[in-house]
Design an enzyme around this catalytic site. Sequence first.
Site, PDB file in Angstrom:
ATOM      1  N   VAL A  58       0.870  -1.184   0.000  1.00 17.34           N
ATOM      2  CA  VAL A  58       0.000   0.000   0.000  1.00 17.34           C
ATOM      3  C   VAL A  58       0.902   1.227   0.000  1.00 17.34           C
ATOM      4  O   VAL A  58       1.554   1.520   1.001  1.00 17.34           O
ATOM      5  CB  VAL A  58      -0.944  -0.005   1.230  1.00 17.34           C
ATOM      6  N   GLU A  59       0.943   1.899  -1.157  1.00 21.02           N
ATOM      7  CA  GLU A  59       1.843   3.045  -1.303  1.00 21.02           C
ATOM      8  C   GLU A  59       1.166   4.338  -0.847  1.00 21.02           C
ATOM      9  O   GLU A  59      -0.008   4.342  -0.467  1.00 21.02           O
ATOM     10  CB  GLU A  59       2.316   3.121  -2.762  1.00 21.02           C
ATOM     11  N   GLU A  89       4.464  -7.205   3.312  1.00 19.23           N
ATOM     12  CA  GLU A  89       4.750  -7.930   4.558  1.00 19.23           C
ATOM     13  C   GLU A  89       4.210  -7.182   5.778  1.00 19.23           C
ATOM     14  O   GLU A  89       3.893  -7.796   6.797  1.00 19.23           O
ATOM     15  CB  GLU A  89       6.262  -8.149   4.705  1.00 19.23           C
ATOM     16  N   CYS A 148      12.154  -7.668   0.914  1.00 16.89           N
ATOM     17  CA  CYS A 148      13.224  -6.684   1.109  1.00 16.89           C
ATOM     18  C   CYS A 148      13.847  -6.868   2.498  1.00 16.89           C
ATOM     19  O   CYS A 148      13.312  -7.582   3.344  1.00 16.89           O
ATOM     20  CB  CYS A 148      12.694  -5.260   0.922  1.00 16.89           C
ATOM     21  N   CYS A 183      11.760  -6.117   5.513  1.00 16.43           N
ATOM     22  CA  CYS A 183      10.669  -7.076   5.707  1.00 16.43           C
ATOM     23  C   CYS A 183      11.173  -8.431   6.188  1.00 16.43           C
ATOM     24  O   CYS A 183      10.434  -9.162   6.848  1.00 16.43           O
ATOM     25  CB  CYS A 183       9.844  -7.179   4.441  1.00 16.43           C
TER      26      CYS A 183
END
Length: 133
Positions: A46-47, A58, A89, A92
């Site tokens: 969710v940006e 995550e 990443c 995460c």
Amino acid sequence: MTDIDWDELRAAATDAMRRAYAPYSRYKVGAAALVTDGRIVTGCNVENASYGITLCAECGLVSELANSGGGSLVAFVCVNGHGDTIMPCGRCRQLLFEFAIPGMLLETVSGIRTIDEVLPDAFGPRDLEEATR
Ligand code: THU
């Protein structure tokens, strides 16, 4: 709990990916994990217009884990917009480590790995406990 249905997990991650909100990067991610009690938790990225506060898939997954009854993560996979497996990443991997069973499995770009392989010598809750002893 050794027989992980990776196809089922990848399908759950791909389903979550379709709900991603990624208008800035246009890079959708979905994540899914098997929990110790057998349920599957998922998340999508969710940006935000303030790019730096983007929530990775995550983040949603560990939030759902807590909010749907807790437990620990047994197996994890995340996918991109094509449904291909990607690596979580670095940040995460730390998020996952907090809730992972020892030896939690991840499907990765280089095969099935353990959490210790993708986050060696991890800092975690035990380090804090040792410091307060
Ligand atoms: N992203 C995730 O959701 N999880 C990862 O482990 C890697 C990156 C997201 C963040 C951002 O919305 C987009 O992928 C591009 O970096």
